[in-house]
Design an enzyme around this catalytic site. Structure first.
Site, mmCIF file in Angstrom:
data_model
loop_
_atom_site.group_PDB
_atom_site.id
_atom_site.type_symbol
_atom_site.label_atom_id
_atom_site.label_comp_id
_atom_site.label_asym_id
_atom_site.label_seq_id
_atom_site.Cartn_x
_atom_site.Cartn_y
_atom_site.Cartn_z
ATOM 1 N N LYS A 1 44.319 38.263 37.970
ATOM 2 C CA LYS A 1 44.046 39.795 38.522
ATOM 3 C C LYS A 1 43.275 40.368 37.553
ATOM 4 C CE LYS A 1 44.691 43.593 40.309
ATOM 5 N NZ LYS A 1 44.109 44.212 41.427
ATOM 6 N N LYS B 1 43.238 51.245 32.868
ATOM 7 C CA LYS B 1 44.460 50.515 32.360
ATOM 8 C C LYS B 1 44.069 49.009 32.373
ATOM 9 C CE LYS B 1 47.150 49.227 35.149
ATOM 10 N NZ LYS B 1 48.212 48.527 36.222
#
Ligand code: NAD
Length: 289
Positions: free
Chosen positions: A173, A241
């Site tokens: 991811k 993030k």
């Protein structure tokens, strides 16, 4: 199956809705009660708190903003017990959130002490993919581990990748978002340049979309970019993030990450300038004339 779902925000709500629509029973919890009301209308039951949810389901899905929140939800926080306070040995948690592979491994070890298995299963494909049930799901477990849960995970995504090892879902991811978010930053720069050159954004999207500059992000966001609509979507703060986590992964592996580092500076600047809850393509606000 009776499924628990925690975190029904921009991604969680459409994923949970698809699980319910596929015929599964659902108990749901979100820190914002209003975030579960539409699911309740679809037939889900809202749990009063996390231990109550964990007591009634044997499998729970999480879709939470970051690893700090994931840890608080699983382990609990002072005055707010978490899922483990109500879970039974043998229970399973799939964490669909994007977090670092290290945090997944640490948290899975803590859960395993209580007999609960936690597996990373972050998703990709944006809110529109979540609505359509066509996400890619990157799972840190074997094909064999995933097989019993395909009726649920298959309601969320059409591409389930069983990657064999805990934490590997988040590695993939973060590699994906490394490419996608750095690419989006470059796309925003090109759009801002086109603005200055007097070329309509729709024309840029038409031509690049059929040329080598095309991308998934361009296809998904072309209408919004042309309309200067930066409503989320995927917050600037979440993009920051994810790039920060990807850069930490690169640093720990001794890899150069210069282009991604520059891109992360732009997302950080956007966040500092109060654009953190715009869609991540709202980076363009910093750059447009
Ligand atoms: P979001 O902020 O819209 O949703 C998060 C939800 O978690 C909110 O409804 C919030 O109220 C809830 N929440 C926060 N703290 C909580 C707590 N302590 N207990 C219970 N609920 C709590 O974020 P999102 O865009 O839905 O993203 C969720 C995750 O999915 C993130 O990890 C993100 O990186 C990842 N992701 C997002 C996208 C996207 O396009 N938005 C795509 C892929 C992956």
């Amino acid at each position: 199956m009776h499924v628990g779902f925690v975190g029904t925000g921009n991604m969680g709500f459409p994923m949970a809705a698809n699980v319910v629509k596929a015929g599964h029973r659902m108990t749901v919890y979100d820190a914002r009660p209003e975030a579960t009301s539409e699911l309740e209308r679809l037939g889900a039951t809202r749990a009063a708190d996390l231990p109550s949810l964990a007591r009634v389901v044997r499998m729970t899905l999480l879709s939470l903003p970051n690893e700090r929140v994931v840890e608080a939800v699983v382990l609990g926080a002072p005055g707010a017990p978490g899922l483990l306070a109500g879970a039974q040995p043998g229970d399973l948690v799939f964490d669909l959130s994007t977090v670092s592979p290290d945090s997944t491994r640490r948290l899975a070890a803590r859960a395993a002490d209580r007999g609960v298995r936690l597996i990373d299963a972050p998703v990709s494909g944006s809110v529109s993919g979540a609505r359509a049930g066509t996400l890619a799901v990157m799972i840190g477990a074997s094909e064999q581990d995933v097989a019993p849960w395909k009726p649920v995970l298959g309601a969320i995504g059409t591409n389930l990748f069983a990657l064999g090892e805990l934490g590997r879902g988040n590695v993939l991811k973060l590699l994906n978002n490394y490419v996608a978010l750095t690419g989006q930053a470059v796309l925003c720069e090109a759009m801002a340049l086109a603005d200055r050159l007097g070329v309509p954004r729709a024309t840029v999207a038409d031509v690049l979309g059929k040329s080598s500059g095309g991308s998934f992000i361009l296809e998904r966001k072309r209408a919004a970019l042309a309309a200067r609509d930066y409503s989320p979507g995927f917050f600037v703060d979440l993009a920051l993030k994810d790039l920060t986590l990807a850069l930490a992964l690169a640093e720990s592996a001794g890899a150069r990450a210069e282009v991604a580092r520059q891109a992360s500076r732009l997302y950080a600047e956007a966040s500092q300038k109060g654009l953190g809850t715009l869609d991540s393509s709202g980076l363009l606000r910093l750059l447009e004339p």
